[in-house]
Design a protein around this motif. Structure first.
Motif, PDB file in Angstrom:
ATOM      1  N   VAL A  17      -5.002   1.194  -7.324  1.00 31.92           N
ATOM      2  CA  VAL A  17      -3.950   1.425  -6.330  1.00 31.92           C
ATOM      3  C   VAL A  17      -4.588   1.648  -4.953  1.00 31.92           C
ATOM      4  N   GLY A  18      -5.724   2.351  -4.926  1.00 35.97           N
ATOM      5  CA  GLY A  18      -6.447   2.541  -3.669  1.00 35.97           C
ATOM      6  C   GLY A  18      -6.900   1.224  -3.059  1.00 35.97           C
ATOM      7  N   ILE A  21      -3.776  -0.524  -1.651  1.00 37.59           N
ATOM      8  CA  ILE A  21      -3.349   0.070  -0.374  1.00 37.59           C
ATOM      9  C   ILE A  21      -4.300  -0.352   0.745  1.00 37.59           C
ATOM     10  N   SER A  22      -5.595  -0.296   0.475  1.00 37.52           N
ATOM     11  CA  SER A  22      -6.598  -0.655   1.490  1.00 37.52           C
ATOM     12  C   SER A  22      -6.475  -2.111   1.911  1.00 37.52           C
ATOM     13  N   THR A  25      -3.021  -2.734   3.720  1.00 31.94           N
ATOM     14  CA  THR A  25      -3.028  -2.158   5.069  1.00 31.94           C
ATOM     15  C   THR A  25      -3.922  -2.958   6.007  1.00 31.94           C
ATOM     16  N   SER A  50      -9.721   1.062   6.815  1.00 30.04           N
ATOM     17  CA  SER A  50      -8.690   1.097   5.771  1.00 30.04           C
ATOM     18  C   SER A  50      -9.259   1.589   4.451  1.00 30.04           C
ATOM     19  N   THR A  54      -8.524   5.443   2.963  1.00 27.74           N
ATOM     20  CA  THR A  54      -7.870   5.475   1.649  1.00 27.74           C
ATOM     21  C   THR A  54      -8.749   6.171   0.617  1.00 27.74           C
ATOM     22  N   ALA A 172      -3.711  -7.607  -3.015  1.00 29.47           N
ATOM     23  CA  ALA A 172      -3.169  -6.244  -3.037  1.00 29.47           C
ATOM     24  C   ALA A 172      -2.150  -6.091  -4.163  1.00 29.47           C
ATOM     25  N   GLY A 176      -2.492  -3.633  -7.226  1.00 26.67           N
ATOM     26  CA  GLY A 176      -1.393  -2.668  -7.346  1.00 26.67           C
ATOM     27  C   GLY A 176      -0.733  -2.732  -8.715  1.00 26.67           C
TER      28      GLY A 176
END
Length: 186
Positions: A17-18, A21-22, A25, A50, A54, A172, A176
């Protein structure tokens, strides 16, 4: 101390998930930077920042997860040398090809992430008796996104930057999906 499979799966869920997000973003921010014709070094700042922000937050809150991640990764140490070499090539070869075929880098990144995660899943299953479904999810989504990325790039749009950001968003989404699966799986 050996961590439970659930703790390890959750640690990888947070990691994935990190990454999602990175990448998400940084993809959006770098596209904004591109549209505003900012200097090229902004991209490095955006991407590094990013990930740093994160994972700085994640490691600050979930410091204990690092030993779980390290523990799972050490499983490959016992694999036969040929298997380690094949797995390494699955990860590295598509990324190395970017130097030869830079125009196709968005596809090669998707292919490298897909092939690397998929090969690691199967080798972990065969040689370490571990079934890391979150990893095959990342691999499968990345590989499935490849034809979609090609279609978007070659027929639906004429803007190369849109194709690149689409590929990044697919990465992503892949991480995710794998991460969310790992966090909700009992």
């Amino acid at each position: 101390m050996q961590k439970s499979p659930l703790e390890v799966r959750r640690a990888f869920g947070i990691l994935f998930v990190g990454v999602a997000i990175s990448v998400g973003t940084a993809s959006i921010l770098s596209e904004i930077s591109f549209e505003h014709k900012e200097p090229i070094f902004y991209y490095a700042i955006i991407w590094f920042g990013s990930f740093a922000i994160t994972f700085g937050i994640i490691i600050g809150k979930f410091r204990s997860m690092l030993s779980s991640i390290r523990g799972r990764m050490k499983n490959s140490v016992t694999w036969p040398p040929a298997v380690k070499a094949i797995n390494g090539l699955c990860w590295a070869a598509p990324f190395a090809m970017i130097g030869v075929l830079p125009h196709y880098y968005q596809y090669l990144i998707l292919f490298g992430i897909g092939l690397g995660n998929t090969s690691t899943f199967f080798f972990m299953k065969k040689f370490s008796n571990l079934v890391n479904l979150e990893q095959i999810i990342v691999g499968a989504v990345s590989l499935a996104a490849l034809p979609l990325a090609v279609i978007i790039d070659t027929s639906l749009i004429s803007n190369q930057t849109t194709a690149v950001i689409t590929s990044r968003i697919m990465i992503a989404i892949a991480y995710g999906a794998g991460g969310i699966f790992a966090l909700v799986k009992k």
